[in-house]
Design an enzyme around this catalytic site. Structure first.
Site, short mmCIF file in Angstrom:
data_model
loop_
_atom_site.label_atom_id
_atom_site.label_comp_id
_atom_site.label_asym_id
_atom_site.label_seq_id
_atom_site.Cartn_x
_atom_site.Cartn_y
_atom_site.Cartn_z
CG ASP A 14 7.88 3.95 0.50
OD1 ASP A 14 8.24 2.83 0.04
OD2 ASP A 14 7.63 3.60 1.49
CD GLN A 34 -2.57 -1.36 2.74
OE1 GLN A 34 -3.94 -1.25 2.18
NE2 GLN A 34 -2.06 -1.36 3.31
CB CYS A 41 -3.41 14.64 -22.90
SG CYS A 41 -1.29 14.38 -21.87
CB CYS A 49 -2.63 19.01 -23.24
SG CYS A 49 -3.62 18.25 -21.43
CB CYS A 102 -0.43 18.55 -18.90
SG CYS A 102 0.53 17.07 -20.27
CG ASN A 148 -0.44 -3.36 12.49
OD1 ASN A 148 0.90 -2.40 11.82
ND2 ASN A 148 -1.11 -2.36 13.43
NE ARG A 149 6.41 -1.51 17.92
CZ ARG A 149 7.43 -1.59 18.29
NH1 ARG A 149 6.06 -2.63 19.10
NH2 ARG A 149 8.29 -2.22 17.91
CG HIS A 169 -2.55 2.32 -2.37
ND1 HIS A 169 -2.80 2.71 -1.29
CD2 HIS A 169 -3.49 1.84 -2.66
CE1 HIS A 169 -3.76 1.48 -0.54
NE2 HIS A 169 -4.03 1.19 -1.46
CB CYS A 224 -1.65 14.66 -17.61
SG CYS A 224 -3.03 16.78 -18.06
#
Length: 302
Positions: free
Chosen positions: A126, A123, A152, A210, A207, A273-274, A141, A149
């Site tokens: 980076d 997810q 376009c 365009c 852009c 996971n914490r 993601h 853009c």
């Protein structure tokens, strides 16, 4: 005047997931996770918690500051929000660009190299999994290093956009840094949104092909993950014997659906996971610990 944050939908306001009273969760240690996963092939689903030890703060860990990520609707509808976002991103992306993978990322690379790990669904935007050497990564993601853009559809590099923004805003980055500070000293969110306030004078770029609206090639809150990408992620879960979830509270459906899919198929689900996650009731085992140490243990023992 700086744009004021508009109220977000409840899903996006929740910084931490709290399980209903009486929910049964099967807690265990890293050693228990080794026992659960030994002899199995694995697909990993990762979130921002995997990158915190690289210096990128997450959204929902117990120690993370309050954050309200911009929604897609805010970005496309409000020029002031776009200016504010691009000003902060222009500083923040440079910090993310200088971060390096940590031992947790390298542990997943080691597991993949031994044929235990099929691949990573992340997810995060980076690119630290790729930087560490992971070969099979689905950037659920999107990725912070590309810009699209909305008119376009052309995709360009964030590096190219940085050159254009520097030309439009000479000296801006230096103006927001305290004396002696660098971009690595600026607090930055997982989507490369730096915490700076004075942005009203920033000039965003359009852009260059365009003149259309530019947006990071990142899936914003309120925006759908491309269907083809979701299907590839489901297939990666199906190809493995078990699902390992690391560093995500699974608050949004984007990641939770893969936990539900694996659990429905009868595959072991191990969550590291914490703090509580929305997927805990579905987990075969929940390890409430840091991802770097736990993933390193798995790489050493599996």
């Amino acid at each position: 005047m700086q744009p004021q944050a508009r109220p977000l939908a409840p899903t996006y306001q929740e910084r931490r997931w709290e399980l209903p009273p009486g929910t049964v969760v099967h807690h265990g240690s890293a050693e228990d996770a080794v026992g659960t996963l030994r002899g199995l092939t694995i697909t990993a689903l990762t979130g921002a918690g995997v990158s915190t030890d690289s210096g990128i703060p997450d959204y929902r860990s117990p120690d993370s500051p309050p954050r309200a990520p911009m929604t897609y609707q805010q970005f496309v509808a409000d020029e002031a929000f776009r200016r504010h976002y691009w000003a902060r991103n222009h500083v923040g992306w440079q910090r993310v660009h200088h971060t390096e993978p940590n031992a947790g990322h390298r542990a997943l690379v080691a597991l993949e190299g031994r044929g235990i790990l099929h691949g990573v669904i992340t997810q995060n935007v980076d690119l630290l999994h790729e930087d560490a050497g992971s070969r099979h990564v689905i950037d659920l993601h999107g990725r912070y290093d590309r810009v699209i853009c909305l008119q376009c559809g052309r995709v360009t590099s964030r590096t190219r956009l940085a050159e254009r923004l520097d030309a439009l805003n000479p000296g801006f980055v230096e103006s927001v840094l305290a004396e002696g500070a660098t971009v690595t000293d600026i607090e930055t969110a997982p989507d490369a949104d730096a915490v700076i306030e004075q942005t009203s004078h920033f000039v965003p770029a359009v852009c260059e092909f365009c003149g259309g609206m530019l947006k990071p090639e990142i899936v914003y809150f309120g925006e759908n993950v491309p269907r083809e990408r979701v299907q590839r992620a489901y297939a990666m879960v199906d190809d493995a014997d078990a699902l390992l979830v690391a560093g995500t509270s699974l608050t949004v459906m984007s990641g939770l659906r893969f936990v539900r899919h694996a659990a429905k198929a009868g595959k072991p689900v191990v969550i590291v996971n914490r703090g509580a996650t929305r997927g805990d009731p579905l987990a075969t085992l929940k390890v409430d610990a840091g991802t770097t140490a736990t993933l390193s243990t798995l790489a050493e023992r599996l």
